[in-house]
Design an enzyme around this catalytic site. Structure first.
Site, PDB file in Angstrom:
ATOM      1  N   VAL A   1     -36.204 -14.864 -19.593  1.00  0.00           N
ATOM      2  CA  VAL A   1     -35.499 -15.781 -20.493  1.00  0.00           C
ATOM      3  C   VAL A   1     -35.026 -17.054 -19.808  1.00  0.00           C
ATOM      4  O   VAL A   1     -34.532 -17.963 -20.476  1.00  0.00           O
ATOM      5  CB  VAL A   1     -34.291 -15.090 -21.168  1.00  0.00           C
ATOM      6  CG1 VAL A   1     -34.759 -14.002 -22.114  1.00  0.00           C
ATOM      7  CG2 VAL A   1     -33.319 -14.536 -20.118  1.00  0.00           C
ATOM      8  N   TYR A   2     -35.164 -17.164 -18.495  1.00  0.00           N
ATOM      9  CA  TYR A   2     -34.729 -18.377 -17.817  1.00  0.00           C
ATOM     10  C   TYR A   2     -35.643 -19.530 -18.226  1.00  0.00           C
ATOM     11  O   TYR A   2     -36.853 -19.495 -17.987  1.00  0.00           O
ATOM     12  CB  TYR A   2     -34.773 -18.213 -16.298  1.00  0.00           C
ATOM     13  CG  TYR A   2     -33.740 -17.256 -15.723  1.00  0.00           C
ATOM     14  CD1 TYR A   2     -32.767 -16.683 -16.509  1.00  0.00           C
ATOM     15  CD2 TYR A   2     -33.740 -16.936 -14.361  1.00  0.00           C
ATOM     16  CE1 TYR A   2     -31.828 -15.814 -15.980  1.00  0.00           C
ATOM     17  CE2 TYR A   2     -32.802 -16.078 -13.824  1.00  0.00           C
ATOM     18  CZ  TYR A   2     -31.855 -15.513 -14.640  1.00  0.00           C
ATOM     19  OH  TYR A   2     -30.925 -14.656 -14.105  1.00  0.00           O
ATOM     20  N   GLY A   3     -35.038 -20.547 -18.837  1.00  0.00           N
ATOM     21  CA  GLY A   3     -35.835 -21.673 -19.309  1.00  0.00           C
ATOM     22  C   GLY A   3     -36.863 -21.271 -20.346  1.00  0.00           C
ATOM     23  O   GLY A   3     -37.913 -21.909 -20.457  1.00  0.00           O
ATOM     24  N   ASP A   4     -36.557 -20.184 -21.113  1.00  0.00           N
ATOM     25  CA  ASP A   4     -37.511 -19.677 -22.114  1.00  0.00           C
ATOM     26  C   ASP A   4     -38.871 -19.385 -21.488  1.00  0.00           C
ATOM     27  O   ASP A   4     -39.924 -19.633 -22.093  1.00  0.00           O
ATOM     28  CB  ASP A   4     -37.677 -20.670 -23.270  1.00  0.00           C
ATOM     29  CG  ASP A   4     -36.407 -20.825 -24.097  1.00  0.00           C
ATOM     30  OD1 ASP A   4     -35.675 -19.840 -24.227  1.00  0.00           O
ATOM     31  OD2 ASP A   4     -36.147 -21.936 -24.583  1.00  0.00           O
ATOM     32  N   GLY A   5     -38.858 -18.848 -20.277  1.00  0.00           N
ATOM     33  CA  GLY A   5     -40.101 -18.495 -19.595  1.00  0.00           C
ATOM     34  C   GLY A   5     -40.589 -19.539 -18.615  1.00  0.00           C
ATOM     35  O   GLY A   5     -41.475 -19.260 -17.789  1.00  0.00           O
TER      36      GLY A   5
END
Length: 327
Positions: free
Chosen positions: A52-56
């Protein structure tokens, strides 16, 4: 950089880890490349990310840098799954979601396996044994080499670890647990850390610098270029800008002045050398910040400094956390 065993396993990791929370959002590909190269050249191996960091985007950026900049074999890549962008269900620990998320992470990272795979958080709506079976399947299939959990409280960690240990050989021992831990947040010392020590699970502290507050940068206000001034990170920093935190930061600064080092070095050395800690995860925004953090390698705090910092930051522990006979 010194290498440490992660919990009661054979996996060794650098005693400082590189976090990628801001990659693909506040940290672009050029800064990410500088960070990874500086970390690798200093002997760092553990790189922590999540789906989920930076939406992938964080995983994708890391994948683009592997091999072209830093050899895959030189890194211990850790990622997480289980957090979902659903306001009605923040965490999904179902076996189907987790294994699909792992496959997607591997595709973004451009690798066949991750060295360490964490369940991002406890899902109260999924049977724990189902969640843990995903770890077993990931390891048995070779998609993950080791497994752990993140943001589990004491009873959740103990239950999960005991379940895994109940069937050695067929279930994967938990190697690690990742939670926030710093001089400004010592809640893990109540139950999580004692459980981890007893069960042979390595602790990977996140936000070891108190979300940046322990560096002293907020003593005279909020710098315009800081996370505290950021639209999407301001609320993350705000809880550590109160009077209690200010007293602890003052103590860290005093200790740093006495040792002729920086507050960052004092705060990071303190958490790095706490019992049970394997590797604090440092989320630097640029290579300059990371270099400052990595300079802590040669620093060991004197016992009297550690005791003073312990006293000023001591959390309030009462029954039943302490021996009832002393109350």
């Amino acid at each position: 950089m010194e290498q440490r065993h992660l919990g009661r396993t054979g996996l060794r990791v650098s005693r400082i880890g590189l976090g990628t929370l801001t990659w693909g959002r506040d940290t672009d590909e050029h800064d990410a490349a500088d960070l990874l190269k500086a970390f690798w050249e200093a002997g760092g191996t553990l790189v922590d990310t999540a789906d989920v960091y930076g939406d992938g985007e964080a995983e994708y950026l890391l994948g683009q840098l592997i091999e072209g900049l830093v050899p895959r074999r030189d890194l211990v890549i850790s990622t997480k799954a289980g957090s979902v962008p659903d306001p009605d269900r923040r965490f999904d620990g179902s076996r189907g979601h987790l294994l699909a998320a792992l496959d997607a992470s591997l595709a973004r990272l451009g690798t066949d396996y991750v060295d360490l795979w964490h369940i991002h958080a406890f899902d109260p709506f999924t049977p724990l044994e189902e969640t843990l079976q995903a770890l077993d399947l990931a390891v048995s299939s070779g998609r993950a080499r080791y497994a752990g959990v993140s943001n589990y409280c004491g009873w959740q960690l103990a239950k999960a670890a005991t379940w895994q240990l109940a069937a050695p050989g067929s279930r994967t021992r938990l190697a690690s647990t990742q939670l926030e831990y710093s001089l400004l947040q010592r809640g893990v010392e109540r139950e999580v850390l004692p459980a981890a020590l007893d069960l042979g699970i390595g602790l990977l502290p996140s936000s070891p610098l108190g979300r940046g507050v322990l560096t002293g940068k907020y003593r005279n206000g909020t710098p315009a270029d800081s996370r505290g001034a950021s639209e999407h990170m301001g609320l993350f920093v705000a809880p550590y800008l109160d009077d209690t935190a200010s007293r602890i930061v003052d103590a860290v600064t005093t200790a740093a002045d006495g040792l002729a080092v920086t507050p960052l070095q004092v705060a990071l050395a303190w958490v790095r050398d706490r019992p049970g800690v394997a590797a604090p995860i440092v989320g630097a925004r640029n290579a300059q910040q990371l270099t400052a953090a990595l300079s802590v390698e040669a620093l060991s705090l004197p016992d009297e400094i550690c005791r003073a910092l312990d006293d000023v930051s001591a959390p309030l522990h009462r029954y039943p956390d302490h021996d009832w006979s002393t109350l």
